[in-house]
Design an enzyme around this catalytic site. Structure first.
Site, PDB file in Angstrom:
ATOM      1  N   ASP A   8     -33.705   3.376 -17.618  1.00 42.33           N
ATOM      2  CA  ASP A   8     -33.920   4.069 -16.443  1.00 42.33           C
ATOM      3  C   ASP A   8     -34.584   5.358 -16.959  1.00 42.33           C
ATOM      4  O   ASP A   8     -34.171   6.307 -17.350  1.00 42.33           O
ATOM      5  CB  ASP A   8     -32.872   4.439 -15.605  1.00 42.33           C
ATOM      6  CG  ASP A   8     -33.030   5.448 -14.508  1.00 42.33           C
ATOM      7  OD1 ASP A   8     -34.303   5.784 -14.493  1.00 42.33           O
ATOM      8  OD2 ASP A   8     -32.318   6.055 -14.108  1.00 42.33           O
ATOM      9  N   LYS A  70     -42.483  13.083 -16.440  1.00 38.19           N
ATOM     10  CA  LYS A  70     -42.734  11.967 -15.448  1.00 38.19           C
ATOM     11  C   LYS A  70     -43.525  12.430 -14.048  1.00 38.19           C
ATOM     12  O   LYS A  70     -44.232  11.488 -13.663  1.00 38.19           O
ATOM     13  CB  LYS A  70     -41.362  11.422 -15.011  1.00 38.19           C
ATOM     14  CG  LYS A  70     -41.167  10.124 -14.266  1.00 38.19           C
ATOM     15  CD  LYS A  70     -40.167   9.868 -14.017  1.00 38.19           C
ATOM     16  CE  LYS A  70     -39.952   8.478 -13.075  1.00 38.19           C
ATOM     17  NZ  LYS A  70     -38.751   8.050 -12.812  1.00 38.19           N
ATOM     18  N   GLU A 171     -36.952   1.319  -9.435  1.00 41.19           N
ATOM     19  CA  GLU A 171     -35.632   1.642  -9.601  1.00 41.19           C
ATOM     20  C   GLU A 171     -34.525   1.337  -8.419  1.00 41.19           C
ATOM     21  O   GLU A 171     -33.529   1.015  -8.692  1.00 41.19           O
ATOM     22  CB  GLU A 171     -35.873   3.368  -9.412  1.00 41.19           C
ATOM     23  CG  GLU A 171     -36.311   3.963 -10.794  1.00 41.19           C
ATOM     24  CD  GLU A 171     -36.853   5.159 -10.767  1.00 41.19           C
ATOM     25  OE1 GLU A 171     -36.568   6.135  -9.863  1.00 41.19           O
ATOM     26  OE2 GLU A 171     -37.502   5.670 -11.696  1.00 41.19           O
ATOM     27  N   ASP A 193     -32.911   6.567  -2.780  1.00 42.04           N
ATOM     28  CA  ASP A 193     -32.983   7.150  -4.228  1.00 42.04           C
ATOM     29  C   ASP A 193     -33.756   8.548  -4.394  1.00 42.04           C
ATOM     30  O   ASP A 193     -34.721   8.484  -4.156  1.00 42.04           O
ATOM     31  CB  ASP A 193     -33.714   6.038  -4.831  1.00 42.04           C
ATOM     32  CG  ASP A 193     -33.905   6.403  -6.416  1.00 42.04           C
ATOM     33  OD1 ASP A 193     -33.483   7.653  -6.804  1.00 42.04           O
ATOM     34  OD2 ASP A 193     -34.431   5.628  -7.513  1.00 42.04           O
TER      35      ASP A 193
END
Ligand code: AMP
Length: 642
Positions: A8, A70, A171, A193
């Site tokens: 992850d 990211k 994810e 999420d």
């Protein structure tokens, strides 16, 4: 066969897991933490630091410490967007030649994919240290709402890190896999999420091992970072009001403020108020200044109210797209560290009308799902089928700047769709297909992914040629576009020429560079370990020398002193060869000292010590004492007695 790991790759933290004997296992790093900060830094001698060690030194080395890469991955350099996406960071963000946002450290530019590769490499080495074997294959997760360029860039990052990515999975889908594995029956689940950088919502149907993603939605500009920035802004404004000093120009103060803001946010998840203390935050003519502020949970909730509101629309859209109502859902899964915030949990209840599931670790569940998917792909876990979807429509630009979708959002992947187009002008010998992704009517409002050019069309009046454009979306959600002239019967195909991202040659260059780094990192590590060993020997020899030095003959004493002197110089030089030679000489010289100590002990009268063991050497025939390696764990007395 070596293991497949699940990674992850988070905005703030990353996590790695593996399947062991059929069960998923989260692998702790060498500090014992189950997640590792996704932070990269370049130290004093430009050495590369990744993870906790990089995060720890961020305050004093802010302009060479890269966090939240990211948020930049696969993004074009659009000044306003970059400013709102990545705030209050010490490093510079610049426009690369290909128009992407890159990071500049010490006049060297790095693509965010390269930085993410360093984090991925760290996660790979954590797994290798634990498993005791090389790891080459991985399943890596991305936010469901990542577009093609962001997915492609994540794939490039994995390649640079020396990993063969078996699959890129979303994810929330990974989280659902971890939740639903082994559960019987039919369930409808929403995965909410909210991480450090992005927000995703997915709605799935799980039916006896078939994980069918019905819809996905989200916001790649909404995450914990935005909450921290709001608190940081409030702290800066209050400080200015109190002291008349603007802290935004002080990089070290800003780094501390960001950390203080995040810490306060965490504390307010369990407490209703918190004190923020940042002593010596700056100094003025009247002396040092300290930042000392009190923030209550309701004050903080006021600061982030509009961010909380932004969570609602994507959830409603995802339910609509899945053709479901909130009451039809059986479970809501919370993923991402930000779902620990009380106000976020309240919002979930407000939107879905029910309490979320308990007992899921929001920091680890995604990596666990990725590891499971790795085992599914290898055929080790059977009976699991994952049907994921594309988050955004894919299409092309037609006359007048209109956007014509070819694959619509929430289509199950992999998939392949074609449409026929024609020319807009007479005798057009070439068509240029502009490929885009998004939901807006006008092409310019969507994200440009690249162009496909088809050359050599025979002269023909406009509207006559038939150009078949095919979009092929693979299981990673990555697109390939082909264009073919049907009229002539001559098939011509062309792959997409990406307008952003890294060219294959760039990736190869970075792979080679990363390999060189790996080599120099290994060498640096070997030198450090050798230096530490010599340091240890120097220390123990000096201590013995202080105590027992007079037992040595003058000749041995001078040899030992010389060996100590040479060893000091070798440690200072850092040269591996000098260190090795010095270690060998010092070890030999210190053995003479040990021999002198034991022969002196043999001469001395023997006494029983209070434990009842003689201090003389063991008689011949007695079993040798077990030797303890330095660093062997101390056995807990209590446990041993049990
Ligand atoms: P992730 O990307 O899932 O690692 O989520 C990281 C985000 O969760 C960061 O913005 C953290 O500050 C935030 N976070 C972690 N723990 C907490 C907590 N106890 N309360 C509020 N936010 C948290």
């Amino acid at each position: 066969m070596s293991k497949v790991i699940g990674i992850d790759l988070g905005t703030t933290n990353s996590c790695v897991a593996v399947m062991e004997a059929g069960d998923p296992l989260v692998i702790p790093n060498d500090e014992g933490s189950r997640t590792t900060p996704s932070v990269v830094a370049f130290g004093k001698d430009n050495e590369r630091l990744v993870g906790q060690i990089a995060r720890r030194q961020a305050v004093t080395n802010g302009n060479k410490t890269i966090a939240v890469a990211k948020r930049l991955i696969g993004r074009r350099f659009i000044e306003d967007e970059v400013q709102t996406t990545v705030k209050h960071v010490g490093y510079k963000i610049v426009e690369a030649d290909n128009g992407d946002a890159w990071v500049r450290v010490d006049n060297r530019d790095y693509s965010p994919a390269q930085i993410s590769a360093m984090v991925l490499e760290r996660m790979k080495s954590i797994a290798e240290a634990y498993l005791g074997e090389k790891v080459t294959q991985a399943v890596v997760t991305v936010p469901a709402y990542f577009n093609d360029a962001q997915r492609q860039a994540t794939k490039d990052a994995s390649k640079i890190a020396g990993l063969d990515v078996l699959r890129i999975i979303n994810e929330p889908t990974a989280a659902a896999l971890a939740y639903g594995l082994g559960r019987q029956g039919h369930e409808r689940v929403a995965v909410f999420d909210l991480g450090g950088g992005t927000f995703d919502i997915s709605v799935l149907e799980i039916d006896n091992g078939v994980f069918d993603v019905r819809s996905t939605n989200g916001d790649t500009f909404l995450g914990g970072e935005d909450f921290d920035n709001r608190i940081a802004r409030w702290m800066i404004d209050r400080f200015k009001a109190e002291h008349g000093i603007d802290l935004t120009t002080d990089a070290v103060a800003m780094q501390r403020i960001k950390e203080g803001a995040e810490k306060a946010k965490h504390e307010l998840s369990s407490a209703t108020d918190t004190e923020i203390h940042l002593p010596f935050i700056c100094s003025s003519a009247s002396g040092p200044k300290h930042l000392s502020q009190e923030l209550t949970r309701s004050q903080m909730e006021g600061l982030v109210a509009d961010l909380i509101d932004r969570l609602e629309a994507p959830c409603r859209q995802a339910l609509d797209d899945a053709r479901m109502t909130a009451d039809e859902l059986d479970a809501i899964l919370l993923v991402g560290g930000m779902t620990r915030m009380a106000r976020v949990q309240d919002k979930v209840v407000e939107i879905f009308g029910k309490q979320p599931e308990r007992g899921i670790n929001p920091d680890e569940v995604v990596a666990v799902g990725a590891a499971i998917q790795g085992s599914v792909l290898r055929g080790e876990v059977k009976g699991v089928i994952l049907l994921d979807v594309t988050p955004l429509s894919l299409g092309l630009e037609t006359q007048g700047g209109l956007f014509e979708p070819i694959i619509t959002r929430n289509t199950t992947i992999p998939c392949k769709k074609s449409k026929i187009f024609t020319t807009a002008q007479d005798n057009q010998d070439m068509v240029r297909v502009h490929v885009l992704q998004g939901e807006r009517e006008m092409a310019e409002d969507n994200t440009s992914l690249g162009f496909v050019e088809l050359h050599g069309l025979p002269p023909a009046p406009r509207g006559l040629p038939e150009i078949e454009v095919t979009f092929e979306l693979d299981t990673n959600g990555i697109l390939q576009v082909h264009a073919k002239d049907r009229g002539t019967g001559k098939a011509q195909t062309a792959k997409i020429v990406s307008t952003s991202g890294l060219a294959e040659a760039d990736v190869q260059k970075m792979v080679t560079e990363a390999e060189q780094y790996r080599k120099s990192d290994r060498e640096r590590r070997a030198a450090t370990e050798a230096r530490n060993r010599l340091d240890g020997l120097l220390y123990t020899t000096r201590r013995s020398m202080d105590e027992y030095g007079p037992l040595l003959s003058p000749q041995d004493s001078s040899i030992l002193k010389d060996a100590l002197y040479q060893s000091d110089r070798a440690v200072d030089s850092g040269d591996l060869r000098l260190i090795a030679t010095a270690h060998e000489n010092l070890a030999m010289a210190s053995q003479r000292l040990a021999e002198s100590i034991y022969s002196a002990a043999r001469m001395a009268p023997q006494e029983e010590d209070e434990m009842g063991f003689g201090s003389a050497p063991a008689p011949v025939g007695r079993a040798p004492r077990p030797t303890l390696d330095i660093g062997t764990d101390i056995i807990d007395d209590e446990e041993e007695n049990n």
